[in-house]
Design a protein around this motif. Structure first.
Motif, short mmCIF file in Angstrom:
data_model
loop_
_atom_site.label_atom_id
_atom_site.label_comp_id
_atom_site.label_asym_id
_atom_site.label_seq_id
_atom_site.Cartn_x
_atom_site.Cartn_y
_atom_site.Cartn_z
N SER A 23 0.81 -1.22 0.00
CA SER A 23 0.00 0.00 0.00
C SER A 23 0.84 1.28 0.00
N ILE A 24 2.11 1.19 0.38
CA ILE A 24 2.97 2.37 0.27
C ILE A 24 3.06 2.79 -1.19
N GLY B 269 -6.57 15.41 2.90
CA GLY B 269 -5.71 14.60 3.76
C GLY B 269 -5.94 13.12 3.59
N TRP B 270 -5.15 12.35 4.33
CA TRP B 270 -5.23 10.89 4.34
C TRP B 270 -6.10 10.38 5.48
N ILE B 271 -6.91 9.38 5.21
CA ILE B 271 -7.48 8.55 6.27
C ILE B 271 -7.01 7.13 6.02
N PHE B 272 -6.37 6.54 7.04
CA PHE B 272 -5.84 5.18 6.92
C PHE B 272 -6.82 4.20 7.54
N GLN C 266 3.81 0.19 10.89
CA GLN C 266 3.91 1.60 11.28
C GLN C 266 4.52 2.44 10.17
N TYR C 267 3.81 2.55 9.05
CA TYR C 267 4.36 3.40 7.99
C TYR C 267 3.40 4.49 7.54
N GLU C 268 2.36 4.74 8.30
CA GLU C 268 1.42 5.80 7.93
C GLU C 268 2.11 7.16 7.89
N ASN D 138 4.65 11.88 5.19
CA ASN D 138 5.85 12.68 4.94
C ASN D 138 6.26 12.64 3.48
N TRP D 139 6.29 11.45 2.88
CA TRP D 139 6.71 11.33 1.48
C TRP D 139 5.75 12.02 0.52
N SER D 140 4.46 11.97 0.84
CA SER D 140 3.46 12.55 -0.07
C SER D 140 3.26 14.03 0.15
#
Length: 212
Positions: free
Chosen positions: A140-141, A160-163, A169-171, A176-178
């Motif tokens: 999913s990354i 924004g993101w909703i996970f 633990q990569y949310e 940060n990357w996006s």
């Protein structure tokens, strides 16, 4: 006061857009609309959202296209000799006094709706900011960052993101990357109900309003 429209899209199919749509709808006591529904035998996403929310303000608006086949919209439409028309979708935007309208997409941004256009084209035509739904699974990354890149390339505003769910633990790394803000994380549940939706809506409401 003009209505604020929010488009819910995901990094792929089956990432929980309808659940997240219900949670965001409940948090804002917004109206809800899914322009294109493909696959009717197992119920509709509008029906799912209706069953999950509990406020008395939300109106669930009828789809612009209701297609029988559970397939990509362009395939499901072709099976019924229909061509999905973005102009019709634009003309079908529900009218109400609610300050918020949640619009749920089908699949991800690059799901085709006809032979030339995609879900992303609906978003750019309606000029609607989006909430991105990412489900935590292996791979999913990549899917999340590709989705973020499409938004950037097409100048789509992202709230924004909703996970959804929990895997590793990569949310925060995806955030940060996006460069796209974090709204919240929805824990896994096998049987979501209106109590679960109420609780999650309360959890993300303040952050959501901060970003709108």
């Amino acid at each position: 006061m003009s209505q604020q429209r929010i488009f819910i899209t995901g990094i792929g199919t089956g990432v929980g857009k309808s659940l997240i749509s219900a949670i965001v709808t409940e948090a804002l006591q917004a109206d809800y609309w899914k322009p294109i529904q493909a696959g009717l035998d197992e119920g509709t996403d509008a029906g799912t959202v209706k069953n999950l929310i509990s406020n008395e303000v939300t109106q669930i608006h009828p789809e612009a296209y209701r297609l029988k086949m559970p397939a990509s919209p362009h395939i499901a439409a072709a099976a019924e000799n229909i061509t999905i028309d973005i102009n019709k979708i634009q003309q079908s935007i529900p009218k109400s006094n609610n300050p918020y309208l949640i619009i749920e997409g089908a699949g991800g941004l690059m799901v085709p709706i006809n032979q030339q256009q995609f879900i992303a084209d609906i978003i750019t035509t309606l000029q609607t900011p989006v909430i991105l739904v990412s489900r935590n699974y292996l791979g999913s990354i990549n899917h999340s960052l590709l989705t973020a890149k499409v938004c950037k390339d097409l100048n789509i505003k992202v709230i924004g993101w909703i996970f959804n769910d929990h895997y590793l633990q990569y949310e925060q790394e995806i955030v940060n990357w996006s460069g796209i803000p974090y709204i919240g994380n929805i824990p896994f549940t096998e049987n979501p109900n209106h109590w679960f939706v109420q609780k999650q809506a309360a959890k993300i409401k303040a952050r959501l309003l901060e970003l709108l």
